[in-house]
Design an enzyme around this catalytic site. Sequence first.
Site, PDB file in Angstrom:
ATOM      1  CD  GLU A  48      -2.578   1.767   0.315  1.00  0.00           C
ATOM      2  OE1 GLU A  48      -3.490   1.036  -0.083  1.00  0.00           O
ATOM      3  OE2 GLU A  48      -2.322   2.893  -0.208  1.00  0.00           O
ATOM      4  NE  ARG A  60      -5.177   5.834   0.659  1.00  0.00           N
ATOM      5  CZ  ARG A  60      -5.983   6.642  -0.015  1.00  0.00           C
ATOM      6  NH1 ARG A  60      -6.116   7.885   0.358  1.00  0.00           N
ATOM      7  NH2 ARG A  60      -6.661   6.199  -1.053  1.00  0.00           N
ATOM      8  CB  THR A 117      -3.208   5.634   6.710  1.00  0.00           C
ATOM      9  OG1 THR A 117      -3.807   6.361   5.629  1.00  0.00           O
ATOM     10  CG2 THR A 117      -2.635   6.618   7.718  1.00  0.00           C
ATOM     11  CG  LEU A 118      -2.510  -0.449   6.228  1.00  0.00           C
ATOM     12  CD1 LEU A 118      -2.381  -1.562   7.273  1.00  0.00           C
ATOM     13  CD2 LEU A 118      -2.238  -0.996   4.831  1.00  0.00           C
ATOM     14  CB  THR A 164     -11.281   5.032  -1.378  1.00  0.00           C
ATOM     15  OG1 THR A 164     -10.361   4.937  -2.463  1.00  0.00           O
ATOM     16  CG2 THR A 164     -12.256   6.167  -1.623  1.00  0.00           C
ATOM     17  N   GLY A 213       3.047  -0.874  -5.632  1.00  0.00           N
ATOM     18  CA  GLY A 213       3.213  -2.241  -6.130  1.00  0.00           C
ATOM     19  C   GLY A 213       3.068  -2.309  -7.641  1.00  0.00           C
ATOM     20  CB  VAL A 250     -21.619  20.801 -16.060  1.00  0.00           C
ATOM     21  CG1 VAL A 250     -20.497  21.819 -15.962  1.00  0.00           C
ATOM     22  CG2 VAL A 250     -22.618  20.979 -14.923  1.00  0.00           C
ATOM     23  CB  ALA A 289     -20.018  13.810  -6.978  1.00  0.00           C
ATOM     24  CG  HIS A 323     -44.475  -1.851  20.797  1.00  0.00           C
ATOM     25  ND1 HIS A 323     -44.875  -1.119  19.696  1.00  0.00           N
ATOM     26  CD2 HIS A 323     -45.006  -1.239  21.893  1.00  0.00           C
ATOM     27  CE1 HIS A 323     -45.647  -0.113  20.113  1.00  0.00           C
ATOM     28  NE2 HIS A 323     -45.741  -0.159  21.432  1.00  0.00           N
TER      29      HIS A 323
HETATM   30  P1  FAD Z   1      -9.845   1.463  -2.336  1.00  0.00           P
HETATM   31  O1  FAD Z   1     -10.521   1.686  -1.062  1.00  0.00           O
HETATM   32  O2  FAD Z   1      -9.822   2.567  -3.338  1.00  0.00           O
HETATM   33  O3  FAD Z   1      -8.366   1.034  -1.952  1.00  0.00           O
HETATM   34  C1  FAD Z   1      -7.371   0.830  -2.894  1.00  0.00           C
HETATM   35  C2  FAD Z   1      -6.028   1.147  -2.263  1.00  0.00           C
HETATM   36  O4  FAD Z   1      -5.020   0.708  -3.144  1.00  0.00           O
HETATM   37  C3  FAD Z   1      -5.771   2.628  -2.026  1.00  0.00           C
HETATM   38  O5  FAD Z   1      -5.420   2.835  -0.681  1.00  0.00           O
HETATM   39  C4  FAD Z   1      -4.600   2.959  -2.950  1.00  0.00           C
HETATM   40  O6  FAD Z   1      -3.687   3.881  -2.350  1.00  0.00           O
HETATM   41  C5  FAD Z   1      -3.943   1.611  -3.112  1.00  0.00           C
HETATM   42  N1  FAD Z   1      -3.216   1.415  -4.358  1.00  0.00           N
HETATM   43  C6  FAD Z   1      -3.674   1.568  -5.635  1.00  0.00           C
HETATM   44  N2  FAD Z   1      -2.725   1.215  -6.514  1.00  0.00           N
HETATM   45  C7  FAD Z   1      -1.659   0.827  -5.793  1.00  0.00           C
HETATM   46  C8  FAD Z   1      -0.370   0.342  -6.130  1.00  0.00           C
HETATM   47  N3  FAD Z   1      -0.016   0.156  -7.405  1.00  0.00           N
HETATM   48  N4  FAD Z   1       0.485   0.060  -5.135  1.00  0.00           N
HETATM   49  C9  FAD Z   1       0.140   0.230  -3.833  1.00  0.00           C
HETATM   50  N5  FAD Z   1      -1.068   0.668  -3.455  1.00  0.00           N
HETATM   51  C10 FAD Z   1      -1.942   0.961  -4.426  1.00  0.00           C
HETATM   52  N6  FAD Z   1     -18.823   2.492   0.134  1.00  0.00           N
HETATM   53  C11 FAD Z   1     -19.678   1.955   1.022  1.00  0.00           C
HETATM   54  O7  FAD Z   1     -19.897   0.738   1.000  1.00  0.00           O
HETATM   55  N7  FAD Z   1     -20.322   2.721   1.964  1.00  0.00           N
HETATM   56  C12 FAD Z   1     -20.120   4.059   2.037  1.00  0.00           C
HETATM   57  O8  FAD Z   1     -20.701   4.718   2.896  1.00  0.00           O
HETATM   58  C13 FAD Z   1     -19.226   4.661   1.117  1.00  0.00           C
HETATM   59  N8  FAD Z   1     -18.988   5.983   1.169  1.00  0.00           N
HETATM   60  C14 FAD Z   1     -18.106   6.527   0.290  1.00  0.00           C
HETATM   61  C15 FAD Z   1     -17.901   7.906   0.340  1.00  0.00           C
HETATM   62  C16 FAD Z   1     -17.025   8.512  -0.521  1.00  0.00           C
HETATM   63  C17 FAD Z   1     -16.808  10.000  -0.445  1.00  0.00           C
HETATM   64  C18 FAD Z   1     -16.313   7.715  -1.474  1.00  0.00           C
HETATM   65  C19 FAD Z   1     -15.332   8.353  -2.406  1.00  0.00           C
HETATM   66  C20 FAD Z   1     -16.516   6.354  -1.547  1.00  0.00           C
HETATM   67  C21 FAD Z   1     -17.422   5.751  -0.669  1.00  0.00           C
HETATM   68  N9  FAD Z   1     -17.688   4.373  -0.711  1.00  0.00           N
HETATM   69  C22 FAD Z   1     -18.574   3.828   0.164  1.00  0.00           C
HETATM   70  C23 FAD Z   1     -17.031   3.496  -1.686  1.00  0.00           C
HETATM   71  C24 FAD Z   1     -15.860   2.745  -1.027  1.00  0.00           C
HETATM   72  O9  FAD Z   1     -14.964   3.676  -0.482  1.00  0.00           O
HETATM   73  C25 FAD Z   1     -15.164   1.868  -2.050  1.00  0.00           C
HETATM   74  O10 FAD Z   1     -16.100   1.023  -2.672  1.00  0.00           O
HETATM   75  C26 FAD Z   1     -14.103   1.014  -1.384  1.00  0.00           C
HETATM   76  O11 FAD Z   1     -13.145   1.822  -0.758  1.00  0.00           O
HETATM   77  C27 FAD Z   1     -13.429   0.106  -2.410  1.00  0.00           C
HETATM   78  O12 FAD Z   1     -12.423  -0.634  -1.797  1.00  0.00           O
HETATM   79  P2  FAD Z   1     -11.123  -1.122  -2.605  1.00  0.00           P
HETATM   80  O13 FAD Z   1     -10.245  -1.769  -1.604  1.00  0.00           O
HETATM   81  O14 FAD Z   1     -11.522  -1.862  -3.810  1.00  0.00           O
HETATM   82  O15 FAD Z   1     -10.417   0.213  -3.115  1.00  0.00           O
HETATM   83  P1  NAI Z   2     -22.827   7.634  -8.817  1.00  0.00           P
HETATM   84  O1  NAI Z   2     -22.583   6.708  -9.914  1.00  0.00           O
HETATM   85  O2  NAI Z   2     -23.534   7.208  -7.585  1.00  0.00           O
HETATM   86  O3  NAI Z   2     -23.631   8.911  -9.357  1.00  0.00           O
HETATM   87  C1  NAI Z   2     -23.153   9.716 -10.379  1.00  0.00           C
HETATM   88  C2  NAI Z   2     -24.290  10.569 -10.894  1.00  0.00           C
HETATM   89  O4  NAI Z   2     -23.761  11.519 -11.793  1.00  0.00           O
HETATM   90  C3  NAI Z   2     -25.339   9.764 -11.657  1.00  0.00           C
HETATM   91  O5  NAI Z   2     -26.623  10.156 -11.222  1.00  0.00           O
HETATM   92  C4  NAI Z   2     -25.086  10.139 -13.105  1.00  0.00           C
HETATM   93  O6  NAI Z   2     -26.231  10.088 -13.902  1.00  0.00           O
HETATM   94  C5  NAI Z   2     -24.591  11.563 -12.939  1.00  0.00           C
HETATM   95  N1  NAI Z   2     -23.757  12.058 -14.040  1.00  0.00           N
HETATM   96  C6  NAI Z   2     -22.852  11.369 -14.768  1.00  0.00           C
HETATM   97  N2  NAI Z   2     -22.272  12.182 -15.660  1.00  0.00           N
HETATM   98  C7  NAI Z   2     -22.822  13.413 -15.491  1.00  0.00           C
HETATM   99  C8  NAI Z   2     -22.623  14.687 -16.087  1.00  0.00           C
HETATM  100  N3  NAI Z   2     -21.733  14.857 -17.063  1.00  0.00           N
HETATM  101  N4  NAI Z   2     -23.349  15.744 -15.660  1.00  0.00           N
HETATM  102  C9  NAI Z   2     -24.264  15.577 -14.650  1.00  0.00           C
HETATM  103  N5  NAI Z   2     -24.486  14.393 -14.041  1.00  0.00           N
HETATM  104  C10 NAI Z   2     -23.770  13.338 -14.446  1.00  0.00           C
HETATM  105  O7  NAI Z   2     -21.375   8.233  -8.487  1.00  0.00           O
HETATM  106  P2  NAI Z   2     -20.819   9.015  -7.225  1.00  0.00           P
HETATM  107  O8  NAI Z   2     -21.896   9.713  -6.494  1.00  0.00           O
HETATM  108  O9  NAI Z   2     -19.665   9.816  -7.743  1.00  0.00           O
HETATM  109  O10 NAI Z   2     -20.288   7.847  -6.319  1.00  0.00           O
HETATM  110  C11 NAI Z   2     -19.272   6.951  -6.803  1.00  0.00           C
HETATM  111  C12 NAI Z   2     -19.368   5.628  -6.152  1.00  0.00           C
HETATM  112  O11 NAI Z   2     -19.036   5.709  -4.782  1.00  0.00           O
HETATM  113  C13 NAI Z   2     -20.772   5.068  -6.254  1.00  0.00           C
HETATM  114  O12 NAI Z   2     -20.749   4.046  -7.221  1.00  0.00           O
HETATM  115  C14 NAI Z   2     -21.089   4.530  -4.925  1.00  0.00           C
HETATM  116  O13 NAI Z   2     -21.229   3.141  -5.015  1.00  0.00           O
HETATM  117  C15 NAI Z   2     -19.872   4.845  -4.045  1.00  0.00           C
HETATM  118  N6  NAI Z   2     -20.352   5.529  -2.845  1.00  0.00           N
HETATM  119  C16 NAI Z   2     -21.143   4.851  -1.979  1.00  0.00           C
HETATM  120  C17 NAI Z   2     -21.651   5.478  -0.875  1.00  0.00           C
HETATM  121  C18 NAI Z   2     -22.550   4.720   0.012  1.00  0.00           C
HETATM  122  O14 NAI Z   2     -22.607   3.512  -0.100  1.00  0.00           O
HETATM  123  N7  NAI Z   2     -23.253   5.380   0.915  1.00  0.00           N
HETATM  124  C19 NAI Z   2     -21.337   6.864  -0.550  1.00  0.00           C
HETATM  125  C20 NAI Z   2     -20.543   7.493  -1.552  1.00  0.00           C
HETATM  126  C21 NAI Z   2     -20.049   6.820  -2.622  1.00  0.00           C
END
Ligand code: FAD
Ligand code: NAI
Length: 469
Positions: free
Chosen positions: A36, A38, A40-41, A44, A117, A241, A274, A448
């Site tokens: 990794e 970053r 920290t572990l 995202t 990696g 946009v 987003a 309840h």
């Molecule tokens: P990531 O979490 O992206 O982890 C990948 C890691 O790999 C990163 O730390 C990166 O630094 C590392 N990495 C990449 N390439 C390399 C390399 N070559 N060498 C070493 N390290 C590398 N999901 C939910 O289920 N519930 C939520 O409430 C939710 N909220 C979210 C809110 C936001 C704002 C965002 C952006 C996402 C949210 N998600 C949520 C989505 C969730 O974060 C991701 O689905 C999840 O983190 C995916 O896990 P992953 O391990 O596949 O990838």
């Molecule tokens: P999203 O896929 O949820 O939503 C993107 C939205 O943008 C869609 O409604 C799409 O139609 C719209 N869009 C696409 N192109 C556009 C454009 N050019 N102009 C205007 N609108 C446009 O993606 P988002 O919100 O960025 O989240 C990414 C991922 O992160 C999601 O797939 C979600 O699974 C994950 N996530 C999950 C959370 C949770 O589980 N609570 C919280 C935050 C993220």
Amino acid sequence: MSESTPFDVVIIGGGPAGYNAAIRAGQLGLAVACVEMRGTLGGTCLNVGCIPSKAMLHASELYELANKDFASIGIDVKPKLNLEKMLEQKAESVTALTKGIEFLFRKNKAEWVKGFGRIAGVGKVEVLDEAGAVIRTLEAKNIVIASGSEPSGLPGVEVDQKRIVDSTGALSLSEVPKSLVVIGAGIIGLELGSVWRRLGAQVTVVEFLDRITPGMDAEVARTFQRSLAKQGVEFKLGSKVTGAKASKSEVTLTVEPVAGGAAEEITADYVLLAIGRRPITAGLGLESVGIVPDKRGFIDTDHWKTAVPGIWAIGDVTHGPMLAHKAEDEAVACIETIAGLPGHVNYDLIPSVVYTYPEVAWVGKTEEELKEAGRAYKVGKFPFSANSRAKVNHEAEGFVKILADATTDEILGAHLIGPQVGEMIGEYCVAMEFKAAAEDVARTCHPHPTRSEALRQAAMGVDGWTMQA
Ligand code: FAD
Ligand code: NAI
């Protein structure tokens, strides 16, 4: 372990996919390293995703409650926002949880190899430092790619993390925007838009489609949109946009109707882009083993195996919902398969939750999906306005909707909108995993007064005998 002894598993990426894979591998006695880059572990999710966003959603919800709702239940207060402190408590939660993963690595004898990696052939991962120099070469019987995803870009809208931010920037704004335009009415846009609206921003959401939150049951999405609009969020649906100009103090966006027509300009002091996320595969060395990502950049897999034996891919970098719990499930199944156990993920039952107010949570099929599949179904619905706990808490917004097979009564989908429903959907995940009928839930005693009684009442409704509404 000496450099020449191969690891059973080397994982690239320490997010929910990678860290859960490392922990499970350690539990099963496999020699495992997780690369990794970053500091920290946790990936995202822990650093700039699920965890900090929920910390800000929780704090901003309490702020709004204190501001607007406490007086109505007999608590007179005048809250004052301390944004610096709010951001600090978010950062503290992130640190505590990322350190927690480090502890779990030590506990399960999983080695965190710090660096970038890169696959250098089957069974070989090079670790690079920030300058790009190889600092270590790891031999691996299995390589698991868990490199995750990053925000998608939009031509003409350049993210500078000052005025035009992505989700990472939007989690750390140093001031409350007076006005914020969110591009994309998806989960990130609505969650982070809610945070800043509660703290005082005027929020406008521009969405390409003619609805919000694609993938959500359409009836629930309409109710959700109405609720957010009532809270003051403005929606511009069917709009795209096409350009953004940022100055030191504001951004001017050009917005056009998707159906054609005159463009308009919208000015705001901040913009959140987003519109989805894309997989990260750059620099991974996939060419060294002949893995070619698909057109959208995802790595194709069959039961977490790539086309190359001994190389696996899980989490956001491969297909399926980009969710932390999907990544976690794949991590467990992939490692168990590597260990010779029967790994399994039920992709039909991955729940979704939007952590706004009200929350939205669902699992299984939407009504639209059932109609498209030509499946005969019955609907049971129950409003929280008829639920005693919701009523006494003055949180009576929303409903529970259960979809069940018209003949067998098997539950096919559960769709919840209302406060805290994210904590309630698990009941239906378990029921549906055991292929429960709606009647099974209807005849299960629920405590309840709790909001969970609405789950039972809606299940009764499938057979037409909801008792309390
Ligand atoms: P990531 O979490 O992206 O982890 C990948 C890691 O790999 C990163 O730390 C990166 O630094 C590392 N990495 C990449 N390439 C390399 C390399 N070559 N060498 C070493 N390290 C590398 N999901 C939910 O289920 N519930 C939520 O409430 C939710 N909220 C979210 C809110 C936001 C704002 C965002 C952006 C996402 C949210 N998600 C949520 C989505 C969730 O974060 C991701 O689905 C999840 O983190 C995916 O896990 P992953 O391990 O596949 O990838
Ligand atoms: P999203 O896929 O949820 O939503 C993107 C939205 O943008 C869609 O409604 C799409 O139609 C719209 N869009 C696409 N192109 C556009 C454009 N050019 N102009 C205007 N609108 C446009 O993606 P988002 O919100 O960025 O989240 C990414 C991922 O992160 C999601 O797939 C979600 O699974 C994950 N996530 C999950 C959370 C949770 O589980 N609570 C919280 C935050 C993220």
